[in-house]
Design a protein around this motif. Structure first.
Motif, PDB file in Angstrom:
ATOM      1  N   THR A 134      42.681  45.434  49.241  1.00  0.00           N
ATOM      2  CA  THR A 134      43.135  46.199  48.072  1.00  0.00           C
ATOM      3  C   THR A 134      43.922  47.253  48.488  1.00  0.00           C
ATOM      4  O   THR A 134      45.282  46.938  49.147  1.00  0.00           O
TER       5      THR A 134
ATOM      6  N   TYR B 163      42.398  48.716  44.004  1.00  0.00           N
ATOM      7  CA  TYR B 163      40.949  48.465  44.063  1.00  0.00           C
ATOM      8  C   TYR B 163      40.206  48.159  42.859  1.00  0.00           C
ATOM      9  O   TYR B 163      39.492  47.285  43.090  1.00  0.00           O
TER      10      TYR B 163
ATOM     11  N   GLY C 248      41.107  44.456  42.086  1.00  0.00           N
ATOM     12  CA  GLY C 248      40.434  43.629  43.142  1.00  0.00           C
ATOM     13  C   GLY C 248      39.057  43.526  42.766  1.00  0.00           C
ATOM     14  O   GLY C 248      38.453  42.390  42.918  1.00  0.00           O
TER      15      GLY C 248
ATOM     16  N   ALA D 131      35.852  43.471  46.674  1.00  0.00           N
ATOM     17  CA  ALA D 131      37.169  44.236  47.353  1.00  0.00           C
ATOM     18  C   ALA D 131      36.869  45.188  48.328  1.00  0.00           C
ATOM     19  O   ALA D 131      35.948  45.993  48.450  1.00  0.00           O
TER      20      ALA D 131
END
Length: 320
Positions: free
Chosen positions: A29, A37, A40, A58
């Motif tokens: 990410t 982030y 993800g 992630a």
């Protein structure tokens, strides 16, 4: 005979355990202060819930440029990256000259980033040209933000020699602005993003609007750019619309990913998108239509199968 039965039972237990094992996928990410982030992380949850036999997580990375290298080396299974970075990696152009990532494929374009140039309201910086001679964060090394920042600046006659460059991630940029260590910072991220939200709660901020000419110059330099309007009220204290440029974000994989897995992830992404929207409003743009319009490189065959099943018209440029 008893030993044979025990051995058979042990083998059957091993097969059952193997059948129940979940294969772990990694999603590259960006930093925690951006949109990659949380998006993800939401996608990872959906994969664990809806793709049989797989879990996902992630991973925090340096974002787009680093993510292309991770995909090429197959150190992660999925990665989010800016469309201009993905295109350059696939073609071996720009920052990827001499290090082409020909094995990257797309599952989808998921939402657009907005290039957001943030300063404090009392900084005296009101236009792009006002950045000359100032301390400016252009994004973390190896990030799509830095590529976008350079394109916007250089297409409008501003080079790194004209500014004092700091290469900070989103959270570091927000902290440096808050503390007066820099004068302005670039974000290329899906709005709203937490690091700017948090900054705006403690300082009065301004987001720089680009002029029509500046936008046209940026679009001429980077084909994947498009005009973008950041709506007034997106951040506290920024009440008027801000004109800038946007660039799609692409969910990528290595061409070696099994077709069925790529199909299942793509199907889950679109059919469970409401759960992603609850995590971040950027997912409102995660549609088949946006993806097929915005994706700059060929689709993975598994993703292509999903799009064709929906009845969507897939452009020839997205077929291998």
């Amino acid at each position: 005979m008893q030993f044979g039965k025990a051995l058979l039972f042990s083998l059957l237990l091993g097969v059952a355990a193997s059948a129940g094992a979940q294969q772990q996928l990694s999603i590259a990410t960006g930093g925690t202060g951006g949109t990659y982030y949380p998006y993800g992380g939401g996608l990872a949850e959906l994969i664990g819930e809806h793709v049989d036999g797989y879990t996902a997580s992630a991973e925090v990375t340096g974002a787009s440029v680093e993510n292309m290298a991770l995909i090429h080396r197959q150190e992660v299974e999925l990665a989010i990256a800016l469309a201009d970075t993905v295109r350059q990696a696939y073609e071996g152009s720009g920052d990827f000259e001499g290090r082409q990532v020909a094995d990257v494929r797309a599952l989808a374009s998921i939402y657009p980033n907005a290039v957001q140039i943030v300063t404090l309201a009392d900084s005296g910086i009101e236009t792009l040209s006002d950045l000359r001679g100032k301390r400016v964060s252009t994004g973390a090394p190896g990030s799509g933000t830095e590529i976008n920042a350079r394109t916007v600046l250089e297409s409008n006659g501003i080079t790194y020699d004209d500014i004092e460059v700091e290469r900070l991630n989103f959270n570091e940029t927000a902290d440096a602005l808050r503390d007066g260590d820099i004068d302005a910072g670039f974000w290329s991220v899906g709005p709203p993003t937490s690091s700017i939200i948090n900054l705006a709660t403690t300082r009065d901020i301004r987001i720089i609007s680009l002029s029509e000419e500046e936008i046209e110059n940026a679009l001429a330099a980077e084909p994947v750019f498009a005009p973008f309007t950041l709506a007034g009220g997106t951040y506290e204290g920024v009440d008027e619309d801000v004109r800038t440029v946007g660039v799609p974000n692409v969910l990528t994989v290595n061409a070696a990913m099994p077709e069925e897995l790529a199909y299942q992830i793509t199907r889950t992404l679109f059919e469970e998108v409401e759960a992603l929207i609850e995590i971040h409003p950027a997912a409102n743009s995660t549609t088949v239509e946006f993806s097929l319009d915005a994706t700059p490189i060929p689709l993975h065959p598994g993703a292509l199968r999903y799009y064709e099943e929906t009845g969507a018209e897939v452009p020839e440029r997205l077929r291998q």
